[in-house]
Enzyme design. Structure first.
Site, short mmCIF file in Angstrom:
data_model
loop_
_atom_site.label_atom_id
_atom_site.label_comp_id
_atom_site.label_asym_id
_atom_site.label_seq_id
_atom_site.Cartn_x
_atom_site.Cartn_y
_atom_site.Cartn_z
CG HIS A 36 -2.11 -0.96 0.85
ND1 HIS A 36 -3.23 -0.65 0.20
CD2 HIS A 36 -2.04 -2.36 1.55
CE1 HIS A 36 -3.96 -2.00 0.27
NE2 HIS A 36 -3.40 -2.79 1.03
N GLY A 126 -8.29 -14.50 -7.09
CA GLY A 126 -8.85 -13.79 -6.03
C GLY A 126 -7.92 -14.11 -4.87
CB SER A 132 -7.01 -8.61 -12.59
OG SER A 132 -6.48 -7.80 -11.53
CG ASP A 176 -0.81 -5.63 -8.55
OD1 ASP A 176 0.13 -5.39 -7.73
OD2 ASP A 176 -1.87 -5.70 -8.36
CE1 TYR A 226 -5.07 -1.35 -3.12
CE2 TYR A 226 -6.22 0.03 -4.71
CZ TYR A 226 -5.18 -0.41 -4.12
OH TYR A 226 -4.01 0.11 -4.80
C1 GLA Z 1 -2.98 -4.23 -5.04
C2 GLA Z 1 -2.90 -3.35 -5.90
C3 GLA Z 1 -1.48 -2.65 -5.91
C4 GLA Z 1 -1.11 -2.32 -4.41
C5 GLA Z 1 -1.39 -3.36 -3.46
C6 GLA Z 1 -1.07 -3.37 -2.21
O1 GLA Z 1 -2.22 -5.57 -5.50
O2 GLA Z 1 -3.24 -3.53 -7.21
O3 GLA Z 1 -1.38 -1.50 -6.80
O4 GLA Z 1 -1.66 -0.96 -4.22
O5 GLA Z 1 -2.56 -3.92 -3.62
O6 GLA Z 1 0.39 -3.00 -1.80
#
Ligand code: GLA
Length: 389
Positions: A36, A126, A132, A176, A226
């Site tokens: 995060h 998930g 994704s 990601d 989120y």
């Molecule tokens: C998900 C989001 C990322 C990041 C993480 C937490 O994977 O897609 O962008 O914010 O949560 O670190």
């Protein structure tokens, strides 16, 4: 028969085609530390995995796109026209590749053709290992390859994030897609999410393995808290801006945060900001530990990261906390924490190789006692980023 040969046969049967499709692959990812922090302008330290999403494709002469996923056979072939690619609830999972094709078409300003595309993913859905982003980048490298777009990798990664943010509507950061698009075998990537400066760091653990533990708690990022966490951090930045010329929490030192935290009026937002600031600092420190061959120091930072995500950012929950606590209680564990967005999903632990089997049995026993069902374990190999096979 290997996976690729099997998938080519499946492709030919499903699309009733005699052609041999080209085969592309994009991995999943785990994040070693820096959670995060991406949308807070901080650093992350993810790595791409050896499992992920296969995408097989053949060009068509017309403007038709046909998608099929072996993971969702019940939805059958999903068709759409290249000229009407807007989001469509009914297209379900296929919105990810649709969005990616749309944005790549716009960005490259090229007239594409239709295509038949088959997906197969071996990342659990998930589970917080970025299935994704993996399908987005698998589509990205496929479209780039089939239509000879010559798109550079970082712009492709950014389009993947745009699909998530603008097309699907999840306000996620860049981690990601970056990890998946830019991954390198046996390396993690230290990424500055503000500037996109990055460097690779070798992950050579010798006597240890990274074990991924899936809580098997079903959750979707879109439905989770989120977006709320993200806006809480934005509110905190606004208040800090009364005095500090910052645009994100990732710019703050520990001292600056301590001296100015009272500007954040809501105590909950203050906790959220505290996590973002200190997690970013921990991530930078973690790389130093690794470079000094101080695996114990690295593990300690992982543990602190989890505590901060549990107590200040509040994104863990009983499932992740049970697993991580049980891991901490085991012999031979260097460090353990949740990975990814949280609210379920996966944890990771660095475990002595000789004790991995014992580790799995003990964790599962405890997890079953508390949660009532089993966790699933994977031993992580760090593979290359998205590519044609
Ligand atoms: C998900 C989001 C990322 C990041 C993480 C937490 O994977 O897609 O962008 O914010 O949560 O670190």
């Amino acid at each position: 028969m290997n996976t690729t040969t099997n998938l080519i046969k499946e492709f030919q049967a499903i699309f009733m085609s005699a052609e041999t499709p080209r085969v592309f692959f994009a991995p999943g990812r785990m994040n070693l530390i820096g959670e995060h922090t991406d949308y807070n302008g901080g650093h992350v330290f993810p790595a791409s995995l050896s499992f992920g999403t296969y995408a097989l494709g053949c060009k068509r002469d017309d403007q038709l796109l046909r998608f099929y996923s072996l993971n969702f056979p019940e939805t059958g072939i999903i068709e759409c026209d290249l000229n009407s690619l807007s989001f469509d609830e009914a297209a379900g999972w296929a919105n990810y590749p649709k969005g990616m094709v749309l944005y790549m078409k716009e960005a490259s300003n090229s007239a594409l053709h239709g295509a038949d595309i088959l997906f197969y993913g071996n990342i659990p859905n998930g589970a917080g290992l970025s299935s994704s982003a993996s399908i987005e980048l698998a589509t990205g490298v496929l479209v780039n390859g089939l239509f000879g777009l010559n798109m550079e990798r970082i712009p492709m990664v950014q389009l993947g994030q745009k699909v998530e943010n603008e097309y699907i509507g999840v306000n996620s950061g860049i981690m990601d897609q970056f990890a998946i698009g830019m991954g390198k075998e046996n390396h993690a990537i230290l990424l500055n999410c503000q500037t996109l400066d990055y460097r690779y760091a070798p992950i050579v653990l010798e006597n240890h393995s990274v074990v991924i533990i899936n809580t098997n708690k079903q959750r979707t990022l879109a439905g989770s808290k989120y977006n709320e966490r993200r806006s809480q951090c934005e509110e905190a930045v606004k208040e800090l801006q009364q005095k500090l010329p910052i645009s994100s929490l990732g710019e703050l030192s520990a001292l600056q945060f301590e001296e100015n935290k009272q500007l954040i009026t809501d105590p909950i937002n203050r906790k959220r900001a505290k996590h973002a600031v200190f997690e970013n600092l921990r991530t930078l420190e973690a790389l130093e530990k690794l470079q000094q061959d101080d695996l114990a120091g690295f593990g300690q930072l992982m543990n602190e990261s989890h505590l901060s995500l549990r107590d200040d950012y509040e994104v863990t929950g009983i499932e992740l906390d049970t697993i991580v606590q049980a891991a901490w209680d085991q012999e031979g564990v260097i460090g353990a924490r949740m990975t990814g967005a949280g609210f379920g999903g996966c944890a990771i632990a660095i475990v002595e190789k000789d004790r991995v089997e014992e580790f799995k049995a003990n964790i599962n026993k405890k997890y079953h006692e508390v949660v009532g069902y089993e966790a699933t374990f994977y031993t992580a190999a760090i593979g290359d980023g998205a590519r044609e096979l």
